[in-house]
Design an enzyme around this catalytic site. Structure first.
Site, PDB file in Angstrom:
ATOM      1  N   ARG A 111      37.878 -82.361  76.016  1.00 45.11           N
ATOM      2  CA  ARG A 111      36.735 -83.148  76.461  1.00 45.11           C
ATOM      3  C   ARG A 111      36.825 -84.549  75.858  1.00 45.11           C
ATOM      4  NH1 ARG A 111      35.111 -84.071  72.103  1.00 45.11           N
ATOM      5  NH2 ARG A 111      33.700 -85.613  72.960  1.00 45.11           N
ATOM      6  N   GLY A 112      35.956 -85.441  76.323  1.00 44.78           N
ATOM      7  CA  GLY A 112      36.020 -86.836  75.931  1.00 44.78           C
ATOM      8  C   GLY A 112      36.782 -87.611  76.988  1.00 44.78           C
ATOM      9  N   ARG A 165      36.266 -82.863  86.468  1.00 48.14           N
ATOM     10  CA  ARG A 165      34.969 -83.310  85.970  1.00 48.14           C
ATOM     11  C   ARG A 165      34.670 -84.639  86.653  1.00 48.14           C
ATOM     12  NH1 ARG A 165      33.540 -82.836  79.841  1.00 48.14           N
ATOM     13  NH2 ARG A 165      31.484 -82.761  80.821  1.00 48.14           N
ATOM     14  N   ASP A 202      31.510 -92.413  79.373  1.00 52.49           N
ATOM     15  CA  ASP A 202      32.380 -91.747  80.322  1.00 52.49           C
ATOM     16  C   ASP A 202      32.581 -92.570  81.588  1.00 52.49           C
ATOM     17  OD1 ASP A 202      32.877 -88.565  79.571  1.00 52.49           O
ATOM     18  OD2 ASP A 202      31.166 -89.476  78.576  1.00 52.49           O
ATOM     19  N   ASN A 222      26.860 -91.648  79.422  1.00 53.24           N
ATOM     20  CA  ASN A 222      27.379 -90.942  78.249  1.00 53.24           C
ATOM     21  C   ASN A 222      26.651 -89.608  78.154  1.00 53.24           C
ATOM     22  OD1 ASN A 222      29.144 -90.993  75.871  1.00 53.24           O
ATOM     23  ND2 ASN A 222      27.266 -91.062  74.660  1.00 53.24           N
TER      24      ASN A 222
END
Length: 314
Positions: A35-36, A70, A215, A225
């Site tokens: 993630r990130g 995502r 993001d 975010n």
């Protein structure tokens, strides 16, 4: 082979997962093992490389499956598109070799970018600062060093950081499980707080700056975010605390005029309510959008800009 930390197990267990299967990488991104925004971008490019090395059928379908794992983080599609372009016109081993080289290049670029973000962001941090952050935007969210935590690391190296306050970041607990653990590993003083304690902490005068990652950033500076960031930004504005967003230029979606066009990923109900209750619905957006008016500076590898300055540069 791709090796990655399975972040679902932290802080209890540091496990390095390994795979040669691009579809396993897609699932790792979907389930938050990886993630990130910068990290899932790199994972996306690596998945394309694994596809080329071990699969090789229906390139466009595979690329779309990877890029859509995502929807909110623009880095994922950006990286997949870059890999797609690198592979264009190549076949077999030549294509696999080119994509492997691209991923290794992107890893080096990511660290270089993050260190530049850290340097530009550190210039905004005063001596003895107490910094609040939300979610995780450190080494665990990137290839190495981090965006928001990259600023913290750079400022700490200059002796400027007195303490970092990490929001718990409900419902998945990225702040509690990842940010607090990551900062403790390098010896930066860190205090974990529940998300609903930020206002009291600010009112007590214990926060000098807020730094978060992103993001996706729209052209006008609106920034998506992790859910809860918008509320933190409002609190910072009310208490006269500068609110900074740290992200690479690859996180900026210049095609979006403002944040209203950012697709917000909806996550599973069991992240909020592990055991369903009859008659109870769950709303679980993964992100929210902080309007540009709450953001003092957007820190990138090319410098720190106000939202107005960033839009003019774009």
């Amino acid at each position: 082979m791709l090796r990655y930390i399975d972040e679902r197990l932290l802080p209890g267990e540091l496990r390095i997962a390994e795979t040669r299967d691009w579809q396993t990488v897609v699932q790792a991104v979907k389930c938050l093992a990886v993630r990130g925004a910068p990290a899932i971008g790199l994972a996306g490019a690596a998945a394309v490389a694994l596809w080329a090395a071990y699969d090789g059928t229906d390139f466009e379908a595979a690329a779309e499956a990877i890029a859509s794992a995502r929807p909110t983080a623009v880095n994922l599609r950006w990286a997949v598109n870059r890999a797609f372009g690198e592979a264009s016109g190549l076949e077999g081993g030549a294509r696999a070799d080119a994509l492997y080289g691209l991923v290794k290049l992107m890893e080096a670029e990511d660290e270089e970018t993050n260190r530049a973000i850290g340097e530009h962001g550190s210039a905004l941090i005063g001596s003895g600062s107490r910094i609040l952050t939300h979610c995780n935007a450190g080494s665990l969210a990137t290839c190495y060093y981090g965006t928001a935590l990259g600023v913290v690391y750079s400022a700490a190296a200059e002796g400027k950081v007195e303490r970092v306050y990490a929001d718990e970041t409900r419902p998945v607990g990225q702040g509690a499980r990842l940010t607090a653990w990551e900062l403790a590993q390098v010896g930066i003083p860190v205090t974990l707080i529940c998300d609903n304690m930020a206002a009291s902490l600010m009112a007590a005068g214990n926060v000098d700056a807020v730094i978060v990652g992103a993001d996706r950033i729209a052209r006008n500076g609106d920034a998506a975010n992790k859910i809860g960031t918008y509320g933190v930004a409002i609190l910072a504005k009310e208490h006269g605390i500068p609110f900074y967003v740290a992200a690479p230029f690859s996180t900026i979606d210049a095609q979006l005029a403002d944040g209203s066009g950012i697709v917000i990923e909806q996550r599973a109900a069991n992240e909020v309510l592990p055991e369903p209750i009859e008659g109870v619905d769950v709303w679980n957006p993964a992100f929210d959008v902080t309007p540009a008016r709450y953001i003092a500076k957007i820190v990138t590898e090319k410098g720190a800009f106000s939202p107005e300055e960033l839009e003019a540069r774009l």
